[in-house]
Write a protein that holds these residues in place. Sequence first.
Motif, PDB file in Angstrom:
ATOM      1  N   MET A   1       0.852  -1.196   0.000  1.00 29.41           N
ATOM      2  CA  MET A   1       0.000   0.000   0.000  1.00 29.41           C
ATOM      3  C   MET A   1       0.884   1.241   0.000  1.00 29.41           C
ATOM      4  O   MET A   1       1.891   1.289   0.731  1.00 29.41           O
ATOM      5  CB  MET A   1      -0.897   0.000   1.238  1.00 29.41           C
ATOM      6  N   ASP A   2       0.532   2.242  -0.816  1.00 28.30           N
ATOM      7  CA  ASP A   2       1.379   3.425  -0.906  1.00 28.30           C
ATOM      8  C   ASP A   2       1.128   4.368   0.275  1.00 28.30           C
ATOM      9  O   ASP A   2       0.221   4.172   1.093  1.00 28.30           O
ATOM     10  CB  ASP A   2       1.174   4.147  -2.238  1.00 28.30           C
ATOM     11  N   PHE A   3       1.970   5.417   0.366  1.00 30.30           N
ATOM     12  CA  PHE A   3       1.932   6.340   1.496  1.00 30.30           C
ATOM     13  C   PHE A   3       0.591   7.048   1.616  1.00 30.30           C
ATOM     14  O   PHE A   3       0.047   7.201   2.718  1.00 30.30           O
ATOM     15  CB  PHE A   3       3.060   7.374   1.354  1.00 30.30           C
TER      16      PHE A   3
ATOM     17  N   LEU B   1     -14.484  15.006  10.877  1.00 31.23           N
ATOM     18  CA  LEU B   1     -13.455  14.730   9.879  1.00 31.23           C
ATOM     19  C   LEU B   1     -14.109  13.991   8.718  1.00 31.23           C
ATOM     20  O   LEU B   1     -14.658  12.902   8.889  1.00 31.23           O
ATOM     21  CB  LEU B   1     -12.306  13.908  10.459  1.00 31.23           C
ATOM     22  N   ARG B   2     -14.099  14.622   7.553  1.00 29.94           N
ATOM     23  CA  ARG B   2     -14.703  14.055   6.342  1.00 29.94           C
ATOM     24  C   ARG B   2     -13.592  13.624   5.406  1.00 29.94           C
ATOM     25  O   ARG B   2     -12.709  14.422   5.062  1.00 29.94           O
ATOM     26  CB  ARG B   2     -15.609  15.073   5.666  1.00 29.94           C
ATOM     27  N   LEU B   3     -13.623  12.366   4.988  1.00 35.19           N
ATOM     28  CA  LEU B   3     -12.631  11.842   4.066  1.00 35.19           C
ATOM     29  C   LEU B   3     -13.102  12.025   2.628  1.00 35.19           C
ATOM     30  O   LEU B   3     -14.267  11.793   2.314  1.00 35.19           O
ATOM     31  CB  LEU B   3     -12.381  10.358   4.350  1.00 35.19           C
ATOM     32  N   GLY B   4     -12.177  12.433   1.762  1.00 34.40           N
ATOM     33  CA  GLY B   4     -12.520  12.637   0.355  1.00 34.40           C
ATOM     34  C   GLY B   4     -13.693  13.563   0.158  1.00 34.40           C
ATOM     35  O   GLY B   4     -14.620  13.229  -0.604  1.00 34.40           O
ATOM     36  N   PRO B   5     -13.708  14.743   0.786  1.00 35.64           N
ATOM     37  CA  PRO B   5     -14.892  15.605   0.683  1.00 35.64           C
ATOM     38  C   PRO B   5     -15.065  16.156  -0.730  1.00 35.64           C
ATOM     39  O   PRO B   5     -14.089  16.413  -1.439  1.00 35.64           O
ATOM     40  CB  PRO B   5     -14.584  16.740   1.669  1.00 35.64           C
ATOM     41  N   HIS B   6     -16.316  16.313  -1.105  1.00 43.55           N
ATOM     42  CA  HIS B   6     -16.618  16.974  -2.374  1.00 43.55           C
ATOM     43  C   HIS B   6     -16.808  18.457  -2.087  1.00 43.55           C
ATOM     44  O   HIS B   6     -17.689  18.850  -1.324  1.00 43.55           O
ATOM     45  CB  HIS B   6     -17.893  16.404  -2.997  1.00 43.55           C
TER      46      HIS B   6
ATOM     47  N   LEU C   1      -5.969   5.796   5.649  1.00 43.80           N
ATOM     48  CA  LEU C   1      -6.566   4.804   6.542  1.00 43.80           C
ATOM     49  C   LEU C   1      -6.296   5.142   8.010  1.00 43.80           C
ATOM     50  O   LEU C   1      -7.134   4.885   8.878  1.00 43.80           O
ATOM     51  CB  LEU C   1      -6.021   3.409   6.220  1.00 43.80           C
ATOM     52  N   LYS C   2      -5.140   5.733   8.296  1.00 45.87           N
ATOM     53  CA  LYS C   2      -4.861   6.170   9.670  1.00 45.87           C
ATOM     54  C   LYS C   2      -5.786   7.310  10.073  1.00 45.87           C
ATOM     55  O   LYS C   2      -6.228   7.395  11.225  1.00 45.87           O
ATOM     56  CB  LYS C   2      -3.403   6.595   9.808  1.00 45.87           C
ATOM     57  N   LEU C   3      -6.079   8.202   9.136  1.00 40.64           N
ATOM     58  CA  LEU C   3      -7.035   9.274   9.418  1.00 40.64           C
ATOM     59  C   LEU C   3      -8.421   8.701   9.684  1.00 40.64           C
ATOM     60  O   LEU C   3      -9.168   9.225  10.520  1.00 40.64           O
ATOM     61  CB  LEU C   3      -7.100  10.253   8.243  1.00 40.64           C
TER      62      LEU C   3
ATOM     63  N   ARG D   1      -5.744   8.308  14.529  1.00 38.40           N
ATOM     64  CA  ARG D   1      -5.738   9.650  13.939  1.00 38.40           C
ATOM     65  C   ARG D   1      -4.852  10.649  14.689  1.00 38.40           C
ATOM     66  O   ARG D   1      -4.026  11.334  14.060  1.00 38.40           O
ATOM     67  CB  ARG D   1      -7.179  10.157  13.860  1.00 38.40           C
ATOM     68  N   PRO D   2      -4.968  10.767  16.021  1.00 39.46           N
ATOM     69  CA  PRO D   2      -4.146  11.778  16.707  1.00 39.46           C
ATOM     70  C   PRO D   2      -2.648  11.550  16.561  1.00 39.46           C
ATOM     71  O   PRO D   2      -1.861  12.508  16.616  1.00 39.46           O
ATOM     72  CB  PRO D   2      -4.588  11.648  18.172  1.00 39.46           C
ATOM     73  N   SER D   3      -2.220  10.286  16.367  1.00 40.18           N
ATOM     74  CA  SER D   3      -0.791   9.993  16.290  1.00 40.18           C
ATOM     75  C   SER D   3      -0.136  10.577  15.039  1.00 40.18           C
ATOM     76  O   SER D   3       1.093  10.681  14.973  1.00 40.18           O
ATOM     77  CB  SER D   3      -0.562   8.481  16.337  1.00 40.18           C
ATOM     78  N   LEU D   4      -0.927  10.946  14.049  1.00 40.23           N
ATOM     79  CA  LEU D   4      -0.372  11.556  12.840  1.00 40.23           C
ATOM     80  C   LEU D   4       0.127  12.973  13.095  1.00 40.23           C
ATOM     81  O   LEU D   4       0.967  13.478  12.353  1.00 40.23           O
ATOM     82  CB  LEU D   4      -1.426  11.584  11.730  1.00 40.23           C
TER      83      LEU D   4
END
Length: 250
Positions: free
Chosen positions: A1-3, A52-57, A9-11, A17-20
């Motif tokens: 899996m790329d960066f 937290l919204r992933l891939g928001p439009h 996925l961590k988000l 999430r906080p560890s990022l």
Amino acid sequence: MDFVDATLLKLAATAERPSLFDQAALAQLAAAAYDVDALAIEGPYQPSFEELRLGPHLASVATAEGEWRDQSDPAGRTELRLLLGGVAPAPGPRVDALWRGDIVARAVPLDSTIEGAEVAWRSSDPVEADGAVTVAFSPPGTAQPLPRELPVAVALLIRDSAGLSLAELLAGSHALSERLDRLPVERPADPALRPRAGTVVAWLLPAETFDDPGWPGATEAMSATAKRDARRAAAGEWLADEGIGLVAVS
């Protein structure tokens, strides 16, 4: 899996999430959003994720402005400003996540008092007097720093260092900032908090990005780890002035 996918996925994982966002990242995000020096803000910092919204439009928005006049009243004028959705091109880079919440920092109490003042005149000219004032303050009190919530809205851009174009990402981030200013995504902030940006754009890059000697900030005498940290700190400082936060992901 790329960066990019691994970071996304961590988000998505609430526990990871906080560890990022380490202390350096949160400090630079706060500096991009607020005048932290004027607020006497310091760490430790803690992120709060209200949403937290992933891939928001992000809808495309165009602005149309105009005016019309009443011919029967030469002095009369009506101005019109419209926001039109879906008719403008989509500027700016891909947004991987939108974070709305707070960065919880510590505010140092400003409890020193003025104990005295001295005026030294360097010129006796009554018209163009020249002098200096020296003000003496009491030592700061012993009160502990208090938590202070800094509301933030952050557009997160996850990018791998392979093929990274700094110039393109910087230009795209500014275009994205202008676009976000027209959308209802920012969190209201107290003017007393001295906000610098409505919505912050943040870059999530691999920490190894700053092993590249092309990034300024390091000296030859430093260890490899110290060089990476120094380059990251220097980049984060000037990016904060551009309204951009920097997150180095290990």
